[in-house]
Design a protein around this motif. Structure first.
Motif, short mmCIF file in Angstrom:
data_model
loop_
_atom_site.label_atom_id
_atom_site.label_comp_id
_atom_site.label_asym_id
_atom_site.label_seq_id
_atom_site.Cartn_x
_atom_site.Cartn_y
_atom_site.Cartn_z
N UNK A 43 0.86 -1.18 0.00
CA UNK A 43 0.00 0.00 0.00
C UNK A 43 0.89 1.24 0.00
N UNK A 44 0.58 2.23 -0.84
CA UNK A 44 1.28 3.52 -0.79
C UNK A 44 0.36 4.53 -0.11
N UNK A 45 0.91 5.28 0.82
CA UNK A 45 0.14 6.28 1.54
C UNK A 45 0.87 7.61 1.48
N UNK A 46 0.13 8.68 1.52
CA UNK A 46 0.74 10.00 1.55
C UNK A 46 1.36 10.25 2.92
N UNK A 47 2.60 10.75 2.98
CA UNK A 47 3.18 11.09 4.28
C UNK A 47 2.26 12.03 5.05
N UNK A 48 2.03 11.73 6.31
CA UNK A 48 1.12 12.52 7.13
C UNK A 48 -0.28 11.97 7.20
N UNK A 49 -0.62 11.03 6.30
CA UNK A 49 -2.01 10.54 6.27
C UNK A 49 -2.34 9.68 7.48
N UNK A 50 -1.32 9.15 8.16
CA UNK A 50 -1.58 8.35 9.35
C UNK A 50 -1.71 9.19 10.62
N UNK A 51 -1.46 10.48 10.53
CA UNK A 51 -1.42 11.32 11.73
C UNK A 51 -2.72 11.31 12.50
N UNK A 52 -3.83 11.27 11.80
CA UNK A 52 -5.13 11.34 12.47
C UNK A 52 -5.64 9.96 12.89
N UNK A 53 -4.84 8.95 12.68
CA UNK A 53 -5.27 7.58 12.98
C UNK A 53 -4.57 7.06 14.23
N UNK A 54 -5.25 6.16 14.93
CA UNK A 54 -4.67 5.53 16.11
C UNK A 54 -4.35 4.06 15.87
N UNK A 129 5.43 8.01 12.35
CA UNK A 129 4.31 7.65 11.48
C UNK A 129 3.94 8.78 10.52
N UNK A 130 4.30 10.03 10.86
CA UNK A 130 4.02 11.14 9.96
C UNK A 130 4.83 11.05 8.67
N UNK A 131 5.93 10.28 8.70
CA UNK A 131 6.79 10.15 7.52
C UNK A 131 6.55 8.86 6.75
N UNK A 132 5.70 7.99 7.26
CA UNK A 132 5.46 6.71 6.60
C UNK A 132 4.76 6.94 5.27
N UNK A 133 5.30 6.32 4.21
CA UNK A 133 4.67 6.48 2.90
C UNK A 133 4.36 5.14 2.23
N UNK A 134 4.67 4.03 2.92
CA UNK A 134 4.33 2.72 2.35
C UNK A 134 4.12 1.72 3.47
N UNK A 135 3.17 0.83 3.22
CA UNK A 135 2.81 -0.22 4.16
C UNK A 135 2.77 -1.52 3.38
N UNK A 136 3.29 -2.60 3.99
CA UNK A 136 3.25 -3.90 3.34
C UNK A 136 2.73 -4.95 4.31
N UNK A 137 1.98 -5.90 3.79
CA UNK A 137 1.55 -7.08 4.54
C UNK A 137 2.02 -8.29 3.77
N UNK A 138 2.91 -9.08 4.37
CA UNK A 138 3.49 -10.22 3.67
C UNK A 138 3.45 -11.47 4.54
N UNK A 139 3.52 -12.62 3.89
CA UNK A 139 3.65 -13.90 4.59
C UNK A 139 5.11 -14.05 5.00
N UNK A 140 5.32 -14.28 6.30
CA UNK A 140 6.69 -14.36 6.84
C UNK A 140 7.13 -15.80 7.08
N UNK A 141 6.22 -16.64 7.58
CA UNK A 141 6.50 -18.07 7.76
C UNK A 141 5.26 -18.85 7.36
N UNK A 142 5.47 -20.07 6.87
CA UNK A 142 4.36 -20.87 6.41
C UNK A 142 4.69 -22.35 6.52
N UNK A 143 3.66 -23.18 6.47
CA UNK A 143 3.81 -24.62 6.43
C UNK A 143 4.08 -25.10 5.02
#
Length: 668
Positions: A43-54, A129-143
């Motif tokens: 996911x790409x996010x605009x820097x600062x877009x997470x500021x209002x989120x908890x 978090x104000x500088x975050x501009x990308x988020x990733x969700x990946x599989x780290x370990x698996x069977x």
């Protein structure tokens, strides 16, 4: 979820991730399939877009029958710092991910398990978090199979999303009345209450026949090897290698399972519908149900199985006989950490015990690191040491651990660096300022090393922001060594004042310590480390032993498999129960052959719950399962290794060397 939540838009798929369209079971969700580790969503996010989120939140449902571990990462640009949360999911049970963005400051390591959302842990760097501009969700370990999961849109939420208290269960309950998984079938699965109870009664009838291997002393030492007897366990170097020596003067090498308790906890809060049967708080099963951390419902299905066999009034004493008989039959000579050590004390069976941190007067400065220069810390150390009072004269006690895997040791930054990035004017921070003043004299000298407009006043009073120079990081590593030495020296002196007889077994560090941590550990009698590798890292630990002039005890290790009805193998992973026996022999005998090693403690006596303990771990790591059936290949292998243990340590025979197949690790 809150109506004010904002969904993030998937920017791209990572690796070979497949989108299988709308999920069949989870509302408003998409089904995904990951073939390899690293597959996921970006996911790409605009820097600062997470500021209002908890929070970042989504609902997820893992298909299949084996654990999958995911990582969610927050990145400051392509080459900036990266904050990571790893977590797992229970199979066939909806989970709600709730990641507080405040955790991105890295002051907390374990966020806390919630229902089918398992063991969320913080790794990597602190990020803004104000500088975050990308988020990733990946599989780290698996069977062994592809990972198929369903997921609602990843959302930014201004407030804490509600807990998921009635999760979807596509295949119905996850545990049967014996506490076994309903999703798996395996050859040694217990088929009925009658079968479990009958086996337990037969085991108790045979418990008195269990004996240690031939050649053991009355304490489990080597009868042929004698040194001076002191009436207590001690450590000695014989000119060739390190040993423990038992109270009667026999050479002793310590091997025992952790968690010798009549307990396999299933944390059930939010998962009540996932249980085929739940004992009532009143009545015969009252001892097997309790309130756990944060008010959680905890059911001990091992306990309910024992109560059915021996009754509410007799199950605990029956269990203690069964447990010690299992240890003797397998050749173990130690009741290791996290155990009901009182049963070992009563039986005169060698044991170790953990001490619990008690900093009532002392605040922490970073994660669980106390403000060691605070005036109340010395008094807290004295209170801490009082835990040893009731075993100070017990010859069966080998020694005590000061703590276990301090979370400040898991961070990428040193304790001093974490402290200066945190708000608050602590006594340890003021000590750092004085230490820097001694090193550099004034602000000009400090700025020449730390860069910019660094000042002693600012370091003492305000959180440091921005980058630290290499020189600044080295200074903070050097002062972290001062902090660690102050911590352990103070605790060790206090413990020695209460208990002058027993061994200080250290802090059970989770890995080979960095130099700044190791430098502060000279007050230990024995250095202890938990080590989940195929073998002990002999060259690295020989250097540790030489640097400290101390022997080393391995505090935890294990191997598991996926053929016994558990979702995960544990940190060591082999194909089956026979291979677990091979892996056990290789690890234990290789450790016994090392001249710096005086013991290795296996984690654990029992498997974990299929729906997870307090943090969600659900591994096949026991010598015994939840219905008290021993894993015969593993117990037989342990017996063989323990019969060989002393000859191997004495150099009279070669250590076992047949390697099993080691598989990719599957753990939380």
């Amino acid at each position: 979820m809150s109506s004010a939540s904002s969904a993030l838009v998937v920017g791209e798929f990572l690796g070979g991730l497949r989108d299988e369209g709308p999920a069949e079971t989870l509302p408003e969700a998409t089904a995904y399939v990951a073939v390899d580790v690293g597959d996921g969503l970006s996911y790409r996010v605009e820097p600062g877009s997470l500021d209002a989120s908890a929070y970042l939140t989504a609902d997820l449902l893992l298909d299949g029958v084996h654990l999958a571990v995911f990582q969610l990462t927050l990145r400051e640009g392509g080459h900036g710092p990266v904050f990571v949360v790893s977590f797992g999911l229970l199979n066939q049970c909806a989970a709600r991910m709730r990641i507080p963005l405040s955790a991105a400051d890295q002051k907390q390591w374990l966020l806390g398990r919630e229902g089918a959302w398992l063991k969320p842990l913080c790794w990597g760097d602190a990020v803004d978090v104000a500088r975050v501009d990308r988020i990733e969700l990946t599989v780290h370990r698996k069977g062994p199979d592809p990972v198929r999961w369903s997921m609602s849109p990843l959302c930014m939420a201004p407030d804490a999303p509600p807990l998921l208290d009635k999760p979807l269960l596509p295949r119905g309950p996850l545990l049967d009345e014996l506490g076994q998984s309903t999703l798996h079938d395996w050859p040694s699965k217990t088929r009925s209450v009658a079968e479990a109870s009958g086996r337990l009664r037969r085991q108790l009838a045979a418990a008195g026949e269990a004996r240690w291997p031939a050649g053991y002393s009355s304490w489990g030492g080597w009868a042929e090897g004698r040194r001076a007897a002191t009436g207590y366990f001690r450590a000695e170097h014989d000119g060739r290698r390190w040993w423990l020596v038992d109270p009667d003067g026999h050479l002793f090498w310590s091997s025992g399972p952790n968690c010798v308790q009549g307990v396999i906890d299933s944390t059930c809060t939010g998962l009540e519908a996932a249980l085929e049967w739940t004992p009532h708080r009143a009545g015969p099963y009252a001892d097997a149900i309790r309130t756990g951390r944060n008010g959680s419902l905890v059911v001990n299905y091992l306990g309910t199985n024992l109560i059915r066999a021996f009754g509410a009034g007799g199950w605990w004493s029956a269990w203690s006989e069964l447990a010690l008989a299992t240890l003797r039959r397998a050749g173990f000579n130690t009741v290791a950490n996290w155990s009901d050590w009182e049963i070992a004390r009563a039986a005169g069976f060698p044991y170790v015990r953990p001490l619990q941190p008690r900093w009532r007067r002392t605040p922490t400065v970073y994660r669980d690191f106390p403000d060691v220069f605070h005036p109340g810390f010395a008094t807290d150390a004295e209170t801490f040491a009082e835990q040893l009072r009731d075993t100070a004269d017990d010859p069966a006690l080998i020694g005590y651990f000061l703590m276990n895997e301090p979370t400040w040791g898991f961070a990428t930054e040193t304790p001093a660096a974490g402290m200066v990035r945190s708000p608050g004017n602590s006594a340890t921070r003021r000590e750092l300022v004085g230490w820097l003043a001694d090193r550099y004299g004034d602000d000009a000298g400090l700025s020449a090393r730390w860069g910019g407009k660094a000042s002693l006043t600012a370091i003492g009073e305000r959180p440091w922001s921005g980058e630290l120079t290499t020189e600044a990081e080295q200074d903070l590593a050097d002062f972290s060594a001062v902090m660690v030495a102050k911590l352990f020296d103070t605790l060790s002196r206090a413990c020695r004042a209460v208990d002058p007889h027993h061994l200080n077994l250290g802090a059970r560090y989770y890995t080979v310590p960095p130099a700044w941590a190791l430098a502060g550990m000279a007050s230990f009698d024995v250095f202890s480390m938990n080590c989940y590798r195929e073998r002990v890292p002999a060259a690295d630990l020989a250097k540790v032993s030489d640097a400290l002039e101390r022997p080393i005890l391995i505090g935890e290790w294990h191997f598991g498999a996926l053929d016994a009805g558990l979702p995960a193998s544990g940190i060591g992973h082999v194909p089956d129960q026979a291979a677990r026996g091979q892996a056990f022999r290789l690890y234990l005998e290789d450790a016994a052959a090392q001249p710096w090693c005086v013991g290795a403690h296996y984690f654990t006596l029992y498997d974990q719950s299929a729906i997870g303990r307090f943090d969600g771990e659900n591994y096949n790591i026991g010598l015994v399962d939840i219905c008290h059936r021993e894993y015969e290949p593993l117990v037989a292998a342990a017996r063989e290794s323990h019969a060989a243990m002393y000859p191997v340590a004495l150099g009279q025979r070669e250590a076992y060397a047949r390697e099993p197949e080691y598989l990719p690790k599957l753990f939380l």
